[in-house]
Design a protein around this motif. Structure first.
Motif, short mmCIF file in Angstrom:
data_model
loop_
_atom_site.label_atom_id
_atom_site.label_comp_id
_atom_site.label_asym_id
_atom_site.label_seq_id
_atom_site.Cartn_x
_atom_site.Cartn_y
_atom_site.Cartn_z
N ALA A 53 -5.17 37.13 60.84
CA ALA A 53 -5.21 37.99 59.66
C ALA A 53 -4.52 37.26 58.51
CB ALA A 53 -4.51 39.31 59.94
N TYR A 83 -5.70 39.78 44.47
CA TYR A 83 -5.25 39.89 45.86
C TYR A 83 -6.44 39.62 46.77
CZ TYR A 83 -7.49 44.47 46.21
OH TYR A 83 -8.41 45.48 46.22
N LEU A 84 -6.11 39.26 47.97
CA LEU A 84 -7.14 38.92 48.94
C LEU A 84 -6.60 39.22 50.33
CD1 LEU A 84 -9.98 37.59 49.28
CD2 LEU A 84 -8.80 35.41 49.59
N ALA A 85 -7.39 39.86 51.17
CA ALA A 85 -7.00 40.16 52.55
C ALA A 85 -8.23 40.07 53.43
CB ALA A 85 -6.36 41.55 52.65
N GLY A 86 -8.01 39.71 54.70
CA GLY A 86 -9.15 39.61 55.60
C GLY A 86 -8.76 39.13 56.99
N LEU A 87 -9.76 38.94 57.80
CA LEU A 87 -9.60 38.44 59.16
C LEU A 87 -10.40 37.17 59.32
CD1 LEU A 87 -10.03 41.78 61.19
CD2 LEU A 87 -7.88 40.60 60.68
N THR A 88 -9.88 36.28 60.16
CA THR A 88 -10.59 35.03 60.44
C THR A 88 -10.73 34.87 61.95
OG1 THR A 88 -9.75 33.96 58.45
CG2 THR A 88 -10.58 32.53 60.20
N GLY A 134 -3.51 37.44 54.06
CA GLY A 134 -3.40 38.20 52.82
C GLY A 134 -2.77 37.35 51.75
N ASN A 177 -0.12 34.65 56.78
CA ASN A 177 -1.15 34.33 57.78
C ASN A 177 -0.57 34.63 59.16
OD1 ASN A 177 -3.85 32.91 58.33
ND2 ASN A 177 -2.45 31.81 59.69
#
Length: 460
Positions: A291, A328-333, A293, A115
């Motif tokens: 960000a 898997y997981l990725a993204g923006l917050t 993941g 994070n």
């Protein structure tokens, strides 16, 4: 035995055992800041504040979490809502079964999570600036503590010197009284003068001896004070004789910027820190962009068809500890607590008032130091003038004493007149020593007001 005389005996023995070494004022000032425990404590606080700055800088780094979990249990489930308050719920997952059973197998979870606060609208930057400002406060506090401590050492040094000189004067007075008594007793025994004169002479010697003991007692007190400030053992000090043989070399005008006074620098650093805190409170009301993941692997002793066949599971540890599925997981917050705009608005205003209070204190300290510098100039001028007056007094008193001593020896004056001249000479000698010491004390006050001890040290 009187405790005072015990202390005198101990100090005399320590002085006799130790080698004579003159304590110069510059050496005393330097040794004091090296040994004093309070200064050592503030040096540790400076080091601690530096580490806090390093910690705040590390907030720029992402959070990286590794986890490995292995467990053993059942996976009975049923339809229904669940709120896990505080994260205390369990993750027993399967399709709902018709009835409860106690089939159990091993399971495993492997996780890597990252994070990273990509953009915090200046919040981390302001945290680093605030930590740096706090580090500057600690450093400025250390420097002003050193300066104030050296001023105290200088004052203790001159106070001890004054007490030693007064003791010296009282010893001279005692010697004169003994000579006077010897002459008086001899003449009284010869019948040339009344016997009461001999008694009065003996009383005068006793009074001079008492004055010498009191002066020595005061020297002991100031020796203790100086030893504590130096962070050294209690002992007798031999001080630099230059302060009793000369007066300061005074310049016409001292060039010193009062804004660089250690106390003002310390206060200014607190104002700057408060301003940084105000900016941090303002940035706390802004959003943050992060960000993230996640890489996850799971294993289970329950087979994929366990819901249809409740015997499709294995209690073997080996079957549950491996990885059967991965995700898997990725993204923006982007998160923004809108109520923080109102909430931190009050904190910003609070910090702004604190900054104003610190600025007012800064101006007050500046005014006090300016007034102290002007007062020191007046004191220094008066001390020099008073010293010149004591020269006249000591010459007149010396002449009067010699004259009365000669007259009394020839029976031309009374013992009362001789005693009065002895008192006058003793008082004039004490006034002379104090007046000379006051010049150095006044120069120390001026140095303290301007924040420059070099003014005093360069006048030696």
């Amino acid at each position: 035995m009187n405790i005072r005389f015990i202390a005198l005996a101990v100090l005399c023995s320590l002085s006799a055992m130790s080698y004579a070494q003159t304590l110069h004022l510059p050496d005393a000032l330097q040794r004091s800041i090296q040994n004093y425990e309070k200064i050592k404590a503030k040096e540790a606080l400076v080091a601690a504040s530096a580490e806090n700055t390093n910690y705040q800088k590390s907030q720029y780094l992402p959070d990286l979490t590794l986890m490995a979990q292995q467990s053993y249990g059942t996976i009975n489930a049923q339809n229904g809502p669940l709120y896990s308050y505080g994260g205390l719920g369990i993750a027993s997952t399967s399709m709902p079964l018709a009835e409860q059973n106690w089939n159990a197998a091993f399971g495993s979870l492997y996780l890597a999570n990252i994070n990273w606060n990509l953009f915090t609208f200046g919040r981390i930057k302001n945290q680093v600036k605030l930590a740096t400002a706090d580090q500057k406060i600690a450093g400025a506090d250390l420097e002003q503590e050193k300066f104030q401590h050296q001023v105290k050492v200088g004052a203790a040094y001159f106070n001890l010197m004054a007490s030693q000189r007064i003791k010296y004067v009282q010893e001279k007075n005692l010697d004169r009284a003994r000579v006077f008594m010897t002459t008086t007793v001899s003449r009284a025994e010869s019948g040339l003068i009344p016997g009461v004169d001999a008694s009065l002479a003996k009383a005068e010697v006793s009074n001079a001896q008492s004055a010498r003991i009191k002066a020595y007692d005061m020297e002991l007190e100031y020796s203790k004070t100086l030893a504590v400030l130096l962070g050294e053992d209690y002992r007798a000090f031999i001080l630099d004789s230059i302060y009793i043989n000369k007066i300061p070399r005074l310049q016409e005008k001292y060039v010193a910027n009062i804004s660089d006074h250690p106390s003002l620098l310390w206060q200014r650093s607190k104002v700057e820190s408060s301003e940084k805190a105000e900016k941090l409170q303002r940035s706390n009301a802004l959003p943050s962009l992060s960000a993230f993941g996640v890489v996850q692997g799971r294993g289970s002793g329950f087979d994929w068809n366990y819901v249809q066949d409740n015997t499709a599971y294995s209690s073997s540890y080996k079957n549950g500890a491996g990885i059967d599925r991965g995700n898997y997981l990725a993204g923006l917050t982007l998160s923004w607590n809108l109520t923080n705009v109102h909430r931190y608005g009050a904190k910003v205003r609070e910090q702004r008032y604190k900054t104003q209070a610190l600025q007012n204190e800064y101006l007050l300290i500046s005014d006090e130091l300016s007034a102290q510098a002007q007062l020191a100039d007046a004191k220094l001028k008066n001390a020099i003038e008073n010293f010149e007056e004591t020269k006249i007094q000591i010459k007149a008193a010396s002449d009067a004493y010699r004259q009365n001593m000669a007259l009394y020896g020839n029976g031309l004056t009374t013992i009362v007149d001789l005693t009065q001249s002895l008192y006058a000479l003793n008082r004039a000698e004490i006034d002379y020593e104090i007046a000379q010491n006051n010049i150095w004390q006044a120069l120390l006050i001026k140095s303290a007001a301007l924040g420059e001890l070099s003014i005093l040290l360069n006048a030696i």
